[in-house]
Enzyme design. Structure first.
Site, mmCIF file in Angstrom:
data_model
loop_
_atom_site.group_PDB
_atom_site.id
_atom_site.type_symbol
_atom_site.label_atom_id
_atom_site.label_comp_id
_atom_site.label_asym_id
_atom_site.label_seq_id
_atom_site.Cartn_x
_atom_site.Cartn_y
_atom_site.Cartn_z
ATOM 1 C CG ASN A 28 -10.645 -3.150 -8.043
ATOM 2 O OD1 ASN A 28 -11.193 -2.605 -8.994
ATOM 3 N ND2 ASN A 28 -9.863 -4.203 -8.174
ATOM 4 C CB CYS A 38 -7.493 -4.992 -5.654
ATOM 5 S SG CYS A 38 -8.872 -6.110 -5.853
ATOM 6 C CG HIS A 39 -5.139 -10.573 -6.994
ATOM 7 N ND1 HIS A 39 -5.862 -10.078 -8.067
ATOM 8 C CD2 HIS A 39 -4.072 -11.222 -7.524
ATOM 9 C CE1 HIS A 39 -5.259 -10.433 -9.191
ATOM 10 N NE2 HIS A 39 -4.178 -11.124 -8.899
ATOM 11 C CE1 TYR A 86 -3.913 -2.197 0.395
ATOM 12 C CE2 TYR A 86 -2.543 -3.338 2.001
ATOM 13 C CZ TYR A 86 -3.664 -3.302 1.191
ATOM 14 O OH TYR A 86 -4.530 -4.359 1.169
ATOM 15 C CD GLU A 113 -1.702 -12.789 -10.734
ATOM 16 O OE1 GLU A 113 -0.804 -12.047 -10.271
ATOM 17 O OE2 GLU A 113 -2.797 -12.347 -11.136
#
Length: 168
Positions: free
Chosen positions: A120, A128-129, A97, A155
């Site tokens: 979001n 946003c993850h 953040y 990912e």
């Protein structure tokens, strides 16, 4: 005029919301800050839903790392700036953040960045993850920490092409 459809995913059912030919919402089942169902408009179909569903299938099959869809954000100017910055976090990587706040030129705004991130409206596609705490911890996620962990782990796995090239 808004319309919506529901598609299946490894994260559970996803509600896609479109307006004017652009995707303006992608919500998980039981997602925090999920708008009331009547705001999604009538059940519908259309090119943006077909493209989104196809690209999500490619993403979850490990064949797509970036989305190419028309997006329409509501929200405040600050929220939109945060959501746009999320699109800059590469697939398989994370940012804190605080790093996002620095990127936006507002180094003291990490808490505000976190609040905007949590609202979001187009999860997964606007990643946003990929935002984590300054210590690397998984902090809150509107879709739940289990889904956030799943998406980040997913990912980080090699793609089918990468696995094939290392097994030769």
């Amino acid at each position: 005029m808004r319309s919506h459809t529901i598609v299946a995913s490894p994260c559970g059912p996803l509600t896609l919301v479109a307006e004017g030919g652009a995707l303006c919402g992608l919500y998980m089942h039981e997602q925090r800050h999920r708008p009331a169902e009547p705001t999604f408009g009538s059940r519908g179909d259309g090119e943006v839903f077909e493209r989104t569903e196809r690209q999500l299938k490619e993403y979850f099959a490990g064949q797509r790392r970036e989305f190419d869809l028309p997006l329409a954000f509501g929200g405040t100017p600050f929220q939109r700036s945060v959501w746009s910055a999320l699109l800059e976090i590469p697939y398989g990587e994370t940012a804190s953040y605080g790093e996002l706040a620095q990127l936006l030129g507002k180094p003291a705004a990490s808490r505000a960045v976190g609040l905007a991130n949590g609202k979001n409206p187009i999860s997964i596609i606007v990643p946003c993850h990929r935002v984590i705490g300054s210590t690397g911890s998984l902090t809150g996620y509107g879709g739940g920490l289990e889904r956030k962990r799943y998406l980040l782990d997913f990912e980080r796995r090699p793609s089918p092409r990468e696995r094939a090239s290392t097994s030769v």
